[in-house]
Scaffold this active site. Structure first.
Site, PDB file in Angstrom:
ATOM      1  N   GLU A 132      42.728 -42.355  67.344  1.00  0.00           N
ATOM      2  CA  GLU A 132      44.017 -43.009  67.617  1.00  0.00           C
ATOM      3  C   GLU A 132      44.030 -44.446  67.095  1.00  0.00           C
ATOM      4  O   GLU A 132      44.331 -45.381  67.829  1.00  0.00           O
ATOM      5  CB  GLU A 132      44.345 -42.994  69.112  1.00  0.00           C
ATOM      6  CG  GLU A 132      44.640 -41.597  69.615  1.00  0.00           C
ATOM      7  CD  GLU A 132      45.289 -41.617  70.988  1.00  0.00           C
ATOM      8  OE1 GLU A 132      46.472 -41.272  71.089  1.00  0.00           O
ATOM      9  OE2 GLU A 132      44.597 -42.006  71.960  1.00  0.00           O
ATOM     10  N   HIS A 133      43.653 -44.569  65.861  1.00  0.00           N
ATOM     11  CA  HIS A 133      43.766 -45.860  65.193  1.00  0.00           C
ATOM     12  C   HIS A 133      43.762 -45.636  63.686  1.00  0.00           C
ATOM     13  O   HIS A 133      43.516 -44.521  63.214  1.00  0.00           O
ATOM     14  CB  HIS A 133      42.635 -46.803  65.619  1.00  0.00           C
ATOM     15  CG  HIS A 133      41.264 -46.300  65.287  1.00  0.00           C
ATOM     16  ND1 HIS A 133      40.397 -45.829  66.244  1.00  0.00           N
ATOM     17  CD2 HIS A 133      40.610 -46.201  64.105  1.00  0.00           C
ATOM     18  CE1 HIS A 133      39.271 -45.459  65.675  1.00  0.00           C
ATOM     19  NE2 HIS A 133      39.372 -45.677  64.366  1.00  0.00           N
ATOM     20  N   ALA A 134      44.051 -46.692  62.958  1.00  0.00           N
ATOM     21  CA  ALA A 134      43.942 -46.665  61.495  1.00  0.00           C
ATOM     22  C   ALA A 134      43.005 -47.790  61.082  1.00  0.00           C
ATOM     23  O   ALA A 134      42.824 -48.771  61.818  1.00  0.00           O
ATOM     24  CB  ALA A 134      45.317 -46.862  60.856  1.00  0.00           C
ATOM     25  N   CYS A 150      44.632 -41.767  62.439  1.00  0.00           N
ATOM     26  CA  CYS A 150      43.809 -40.578  62.667  1.00  0.00           C
ATOM     27  C   CYS A 150      43.393 -40.448  64.131  1.00  0.00           C
ATOM     28  O   CYS A 150      43.098 -41.455  64.789  1.00  0.00           O
ATOM     29  CB  CYS A 150      42.564 -40.654  61.769  1.00  0.00           C
ATOM     30  SG  CYS A 150      41.519 -39.189  61.821  1.00  0.00           S
TER      31      CYS A 150
END
Lengths: 153, 153
Positions: free
Chosen positions: B65-67, B112
């Site tokens: 839960e980050h890029a 992602c």
């Protein structure tokens, strides 16, 4: 599952064979799960060009049994257990990797083999060079001759 | 255990999200056991500075839960199964990694996350950079703003 966070640092210990090191990778355990990490050149003494994973080794089989002339390797136990043996032609050592995150750093010029794989054992290996059959010494007698040439009296 | 050697090559497939690739690592299976391998810059599009392994993720938990702004990542399923979801802010994709050796390449600038970890799931990740909290975008709204700045009309 633990409810608190639990962390360990990367630990390095020497072995009876100069240059060969036993490592424990850093771990963090918290309610979202476990994380095990390492950094190249900081924790692991080289940058890898290749990796491979060894698995489903039948009990009784021995793997490795060679030395590398130039290639560094870092062997990490991913699951199960196995025994890693190493020698510089004079001193020998052996370590049982039986926990996830236990690892052995094998510098170039070390004879190394792995055996006693449990059924669920997975060994992850980082290598500092691409696969090159010329870098392998596959016979112990040839290895001792090569060592003698590398370390003249 | 098979008595014959069996080998597969490294395979790369594109996904619905430009830049994100599905990989199958090369495997060799012979009487001495199985071997799964990959080479950086040849099979995997970057050289790693860091790796980490995610394990024992409670079912229902979502990770990622980050890029990343600059960091490339390569996610390899080591055991069990999990779902990897990815988006470039416009197109989205998802893949279930359910076999050892299935992997996803995530270039920089992709949102992602990973979920549906089975109890025995282990996810191995190579990262092109050392850990740097400034490289993370952890909120989806901020990610969309960052993408808009990166790709002006």
């Amino acid at each position: 599952m633990r409810r608190f966070s639990h962390a360990t640092r990367h630990v390095v210990r020497s072995t009876r064979v100069p240059g060969v090191q036993l490592h424990h990778l850093a771990k963090v355990q918290d309610p979202r799960g476990g994380l095990c990490a390492g950094e190249f050149l900081r924790d692991i003494p080289f940058v890898p060009k290749r990796f491979f994973l060894v698995f489903e080794v039948p009990n009784g089989k021995i793997r490795g049994e060679h030395a590398h002339k130039k290639c560094h390797q870092f062997l990490v136990c991913m699951s199960g257990a196995l025994t890693v043996s190493f020698s510089d032609g004079e001193k020998t050592g052996s370590v049982k990797l039986k926990r996830f995150g236990q690892a052995v750093y094998v510098p170039p010029g070390i004879w190394c083999s792995q055996k006693n794989y449990t059924r669920d054992a997975m060994l992850f290996v980082f290598a500092s060079d691409y696969y090159d059959p010329k870098d392998y010494i596959r016979e112990y007698k040839a290895y001792l001759k090569w060592k003698a040439r590398m370390s003249p009296l």
